[in-house]
Design a protein around this motif. Structure first.
Motif, PDB file in Angstrom:
ATOM      1  N   ALA A  30      30.367  47.209  25.163  1.00  0.00           N
ATOM      2  CA  ALA A  30      31.789  46.820  25.313  1.00  0.00           C
ATOM      3  C   ALA A  30      31.274  45.757  27.133  1.00  0.00           C
ATOM      4  O   ALA A  30      32.374  44.672  27.034  1.00  0.00           O
ATOM      5  CB  ALA A  30      31.662  48.365  26.351  1.00  0.00           C
ATOM      6  N   GLY A  31      29.798  45.637  27.932  1.00  0.00           N
ATOM      7  CA  GLY A  31      29.714  45.275  28.410  1.00  0.00           C
ATOM      8  C   GLY A  31      29.564  43.976  27.758  1.00  0.00           C
ATOM      9  O   GLY A  31      30.267  42.193  27.920  1.00  0.00           O
ATOM     10  N   LEU A  32      29.109  43.607  26.463  1.00  0.00           N
ATOM     11  CA  LEU A  32      29.370  42.526  25.285  1.00  0.00           C
ATOM     12  C   LEU A  32      30.192  41.622  25.625  1.00  0.00           C
ATOM     13  O   LEU A  32      30.387  40.358  25.435  1.00  0.00           O
ATOM     14  CB  LEU A  32      27.876  42.058  24.213  1.00  0.00           C
ATOM     15  N   ASP A  33      31.351  42.389  24.762  1.00  0.00           N
ATOM     16  CA  ASP A  33      32.726  42.404  24.889  1.00  0.00           C
ATOM     17  C   ASP A  33      33.373  40.817  25.403  1.00  0.00           C
ATOM     18  O   ASP A  33      33.655  40.726  25.947  1.00  0.00           O
ATOM     19  CB  ASP A  33      33.850  43.180  24.844  1.00  0.00           C
ATOM     20  N   LEU A  34      33.059  42.073  27.215  1.00  0.00           N
ATOM     21  CA  LEU A  34      33.766  41.578  28.874  1.00  0.00           C
ATOM     22  C   LEU A  34      32.879  39.967  28.328  1.00  0.00           C
ATOM     23  O   LEU A  34      33.513  39.627  29.178  1.00  0.00           O
ATOM     24  CB  LEU A  34      33.030  42.758  29.577  1.00  0.00           C
ATOM     25  N   ILE A  35      31.895  40.026  28.336  1.00  0.00           N
ATOM     26  CA  ILE A  35      31.223  39.019  29.149  1.00  0.00           C
ATOM     27  C   ILE A  35      31.073  37.385  28.219  1.00  0.00           C
ATOM     28  O   ILE A  35      31.786  36.378  28.299  1.00  0.00           O
ATOM     29  CB  ILE A  35      29.405  38.651  29.158  1.00  0.00           C
ATOM     30  N   THR A  36      31.567  37.951  26.843  1.00  0.00           N
ATOM     31  CA  THR A  36      32.338  37.000  25.387  1.00  0.00           C
ATOM     32  C   THR A  36      33.903  36.625  26.196  1.00  0.00           C
ATOM     33  O   THR A  36      33.613  35.429  26.196  1.00  0.00           O
ATOM     34  CB  THR A  36      32.266  37.276  24.808  1.00  0.00           C
ATOM     35  N   VAL A  49      30.703  43.406  35.281  1.00  0.00           N
ATOM     36  CA  VAL A  49      29.365  44.111  34.578  1.00  0.00           C
ATOM     37  C   VAL A  49      29.135  45.807  34.034  1.00  0.00           C
ATOM     38  O   VAL A  49      29.316  46.218  33.483  1.00  0.00           O
ATOM     39  CB  VAL A  49      28.812  43.675  34.464  1.00  0.00           C
ATOM     40  N   GLN A  50      28.779  46.296  35.497  1.00  0.00           N
ATOM     41  CA  GLN A  50      28.484  47.591  35.295  1.00  0.00           C
ATOM     42  C   GLN A  50      29.225  48.350  35.098  1.00  0.00           C
ATOM     43  O   GLN A  50      28.915  49.943  33.989  1.00  0.00           O
ATOM     44  CB  GLN A  50      27.970  48.125  36.536  1.00  0.00           C
ATOM     45  N   ALA A  51      30.633  48.353  35.709  1.00  0.00           N
ATOM     46  CA  ALA A  51      31.966  49.081  34.961  1.00  0.00           C
ATOM     47  C   ALA A  51      32.740  49.143  33.769  1.00  0.00           C
ATOM     48  O   ALA A  51      32.553  50.043  33.355  1.00  0.00           O
ATOM     49  CB  ALA A  51      32.611  49.000  36.231  1.00  0.00           C
ATOM     50  N   GLU A  52      32.121  47.668  33.106  1.00  0.00           N
ATOM     51  CA  GLU A  52      32.563  47.724  31.704  1.00  0.00           C
ATOM     52  C   GLU A  52      31.566  48.814  30.759  1.00  0.00           C
ATOM     53  O   GLU A  52      31.657  49.492  29.953  1.00  0.00           O
ATOM     54  CB  GLU A  52      32.812  46.109  31.464  1.00  0.00           C
ATOM     55  N   VAL A  53      29.824  48.363  31.173  1.00  0.00           N
ATOM     56  CA  VAL A  53      28.729  49.246  30.604  1.00  0.00           C
ATOM     57  C   VAL A  53      29.416  50.507  30.963  1.00  0.00           C
ATOM     58  O   VAL A  53      29.003  50.880  29.772  1.00  0.00           O
ATOM     59  CB  VAL A  53      27.520  48.772  30.672  1.00  0.00           C
ATOM     60  N   LEU A  54      29.407  51.199  31.521  1.00  0.00           N
ATOM     61  CA  LEU A  54      29.610  52.303  32.109  1.00  0.00           C
ATOM     62  C   LEU A  54      30.619  53.499  31.301  1.00  0.00           C
ATOM     63  O   LEU A  54      31.102  54.173  31.244  1.00  0.00           O
ATOM     64  CB  LEU A  54      29.889  52.502  33.446  1.00  0.00           C
ATOM     65  N   THR A  55      31.759  52.791  31.293  1.00  0.00           N
ATOM     66  CA  THR A  55      33.439  52.615  30.844  1.00  0.00           C
ATOM     67  C   THR A  55      32.675  52.629  28.992  1.00  0.00           C
ATOM     68  O   THR A  55      33.680  53.472  28.898  1.00  0.00           O
ATOM     69  CB  THR A  55      34.064  51.445  31.136  1.00  0.00           C
ATOM     70  N   GLY A  56      32.144  51.775  28.606  1.00  0.00           N
ATOM     71  CA  GLY A  56      32.156  51.808  27.263  1.00  0.00           C
ATOM     72  C   GLY A  56      31.018  53.317  26.484  1.00  0.00           C
ATOM     73  O   GLY A  56      31.417  53.681  26.145  1.00  0.00           O
ATOM     74  N   PHE A  57      30.202  53.420  27.775  1.00  0.00           N
ATOM     75  CA  PHE A  57      29.415  55.196  27.852  1.00  0.00           C
ATOM     76  C   PHE A  57      29.831  55.455  27.711  1.00  0.00           C
ATOM     77  O   PHE A  57      29.820  56.526  26.283  1.00  0.00           O
ATOM     78  CB  PHE A  57      28.146  54.657  28.927  1.00  0.00           C
ATOM     79  N   LEU A  58      30.776  55.911  28.604  1.00  0.00           N
ATOM     80  CA  LEU A  58      32.038  57.174  29.064  1.00  0.00           C
ATOM     81  C   LEU A  58      33.001  56.773  27.175  1.00  0.00           C
ATOM     82  O   LEU A  58      32.871  58.397  26.995  1.00  0.00           O
ATOM     83  CB  LEU A  58      32.794  57.330  29.531  1.00  0.00           C
ATOM     84  N   ARG A  69      21.895  50.886  33.063  1.00  0.00           N
ATOM     85  CA  ARG A  69      20.680  49.530  34.521  1.00  0.00           C
ATOM     86  C   ARG A  69      20.612  48.622  33.407  1.00  0.00           C
ATOM     87  O   ARG A  69      20.866  47.446  34.204  1.00  0.00           O
ATOM     88  CB  ARG A  69      19.800  50.658  35.472  1.00  0.00           C
ATOM     89  N   ALA A  70      19.434  49.168  31.965  1.00  0.00           N
ATOM     90  CA  ALA A  70      18.797  48.057  31.810  1.00  0.00           C
ATOM     91  C   ALA A  70      19.749  47.504  30.703  1.00  0.00           C
ATOM     92  O   ALA A  70      20.124  46.182  31.149  1.00  0.00           O
ATOM     93  CB  ALA A  70      17.764  48.937  30.240  1.00  0.00           C
ATOM     94  N   VAL A  71      21.051  47.598  30.322  1.00  0.00           N
ATOM     95  CA  VAL A  71      22.241  47.292  30.011  1.00  0.00           C
ATOM     96  C   VAL A  71      22.320  45.972  30.679  1.00  0.00           C
ATOM     97  O   VAL A  71      22.750  44.609  30.117  1.00  0.00           O
ATOM     98  CB  VAL A  71      22.828  47.915  29.150  1.00  0.00           C
ATOM     99  N   ALA A  72      22.870  46.544  31.554  1.00  0.00           N
ATOM    100  CA  ALA A  72      23.560  46.126  33.078  1.00  0.00           C
ATOM    101  C   ALA A  72      22.943  44.464  33.030  1.00  0.00           C
ATOM    102  O   ALA A  72      23.735  43.339  33.129  1.00  0.00           O
ATOM    103  CB  ALA A  72      24.603  46.746  33.986  1.00  0.00           C
ATOM    104  N   SER A  73      21.445  44.770  33.425  1.00  0.00           N
ATOM    105  CA  SER A  73      21.026  43.706  34.067  1.00  0.00           C
ATOM    106  C   SER A  73      20.116  42.964  32.721  1.00  0.00           C
ATOM    107  O   SER A  73      20.731  41.401  32.992  1.00  0.00           O
ATOM    108  CB  SER A  73      19.795  44.421  34.377  1.00  0.00           C
ATOM    109  N   ARG A  74      20.197  43.226  31.555  1.00  0.00           N
ATOM    110  CA  ARG A  74      19.744  42.056  30.433  1.00  0.00           C
ATOM    111  C   ARG A  74      21.001  41.722  30.042  1.00  0.00           C
ATOM    112  O   ARG A  74      21.858  40.476  30.684  1.00  0.00           O
ATOM    113  CB  ARG A  74      19.491  42.884  29.414  1.00  0.00           C
ATOM    114  N   LEU A  75      22.871  41.871  30.543  1.00  0.00           N
ATOM    115  CA  LEU A  75      23.738  41.674  30.253  1.00  0.00           C
ATOM    116  C   LEU A  75      24.037  40.555  31.386  1.00  0.00           C
ATOM    117  O   LEU A  75      25.096  39.866  31.412  1.00  0.00           O
ATOM    118  CB  LEU A  75      25.090  42.416  30.276  1.00  0.00           C
ATOM    119  N   GLY A  76      23.805  41.152  32.718  1.00  0.00           N
ATOM    120  CA  GLY A  76      23.995  40.339  33.343  1.00  0.00           C
ATOM    121  C   GLY A  76      23.245  38.770  33.717  1.00  0.00           C
ATOM    122  O   GLY A  76      23.795  37.063  34.662  1.00  0.00           O
ATOM    123  N   GLU A  77      22.262  38.751  33.091  1.00  0.00           N
ATOM    124  CA  GLU A  77      21.486  37.424  32.727  1.00  0.00           C
ATOM    125  C   GLU A  77      22.531  36.557  32.451  1.00  0.00           C
ATOM    126  O   GLU A  77      21.319  35.032  32.525  1.00  0.00           O
ATOM    127  CB  GLU A  77      20.193  37.016  31.936  1.00  0.00           C
TER     128      GLU A  77
END
Length: 266
Positions: free
Chosen positions: A135-141, A102-111, A85-93
């Protein structure tokens, strides 16, 4: 929201009378009894928790997730939920992407890391968190690097033409003209017009999420180039005949590509 779904599933797994639990006896620093995974998570997050306790507990949970899958995979992700949650929130900013994506990609990266991370190295929880963050950062980039159409470029189209061609008709015409494949048009329509997230579409079509994003980005760039250089021409004052689609007014504001090139407001 993916992490909300994870929270609810995890809560079911750790509910009495038979919560998913880890035997704390072989883990230094844990009580000599079964420790439900929500209690285990809280103990590992405590500042007083030794690194050796955290690593040993995570090794055991990860090995069970790899061997048994199912509940233990959800359990491992649930233990990491505060970090995710903290990672997704930070990236979402720093992104205009749908928070669910964003949450889906963060979770996918973790799994993905859960299945591959080395267990012989220390600080397992930290390395899992970094995998989710990357994983989330790659998506946003990727999203930031994708060109976004400028609606102001397309105001030269006539009012009659704009009203005649809604976004669904434009997509159907692009397929007929060989600009888009049927799959590309379906992806754009589903994710831009029909409130389907890219990760959800990718899951339904057995496609990696990043591949789906790249597929949509390339399709929209081709569609944009086609419409700006070969805008639809009226014949004897009549718009081209194309398959009917849902009303243009049903489009979502997220339809950045097709709505921009058609001039149809959300």
């Amino acid at each position: 929201m993916p992490l909300t779904t994870l929270r609810d599933c995890f809560a079911l797994l750790v509910t009495d009378p038979d919560p998913l639990a880890l035997d704390g006896t072989p883990v230094p620093g844990l009580p000599d009894r079964l420790v439900a995974l929500d209690e285990l998570r809280d103990r590992l997050l405590a500042h007083s928790c030794p690194q050796a306790t955290s690593d040993t507990a995570w090794k055991t949970v990860i090995r069970r997730a790899r061997a048994r899958g199912g509940a233990w995979t959800v359990g491992a992700a649930g233990m990491a939920l505060p970090a995710l949650r903290a990672v997704a929130s930070r990236l979402g900013e720093h992104s205009d992407l749908d928070p669910a994506d964003v949450q889906a990609e963060v979770l996918t990266g973790f799994l993905s890391a859960l299945a591959t991370i080395r267990l012989d190295l220390p600080r397992i929880a930290v390395r899992l968190r970094w995998a989710a963050y990357r994983a989330g950062l790659d998506l946003i980039t990727q999203s930031l690097e994708t060109p976004h159409p400028n609606p102001g470029l397309f105001h030269t189209r006539t009012v009659a033409q704009t009203q005649a061609d809604g976004p669904y008709e434009v997509l159907a015409g692009a397929v007929a003209d060989g600009v888009l494949t049927e799959t590309e048009a379906a992806l754009v329509a589903a994710t831009r017009l029909n409130h389907v997230s890219v990760p959800a579409w990718a899951a339904r079509h057995a496609t990696p999420v990043r591949t789906a994003y790249r597929l949509r980005d390339r399709a929209e760039q081709r569609l944009l180039a086609h419409l700006t250089s070969h805008g639809p021409q009226a014949t004897d004052g009549e718009p081209p005949s194309r398959p009917p689609g849902p009303p243009a007014g049903s489009a979502t504001p997220a339809m950045a590509g097709v709505l921009a090139v058609t001039g149809v407001s959300a």
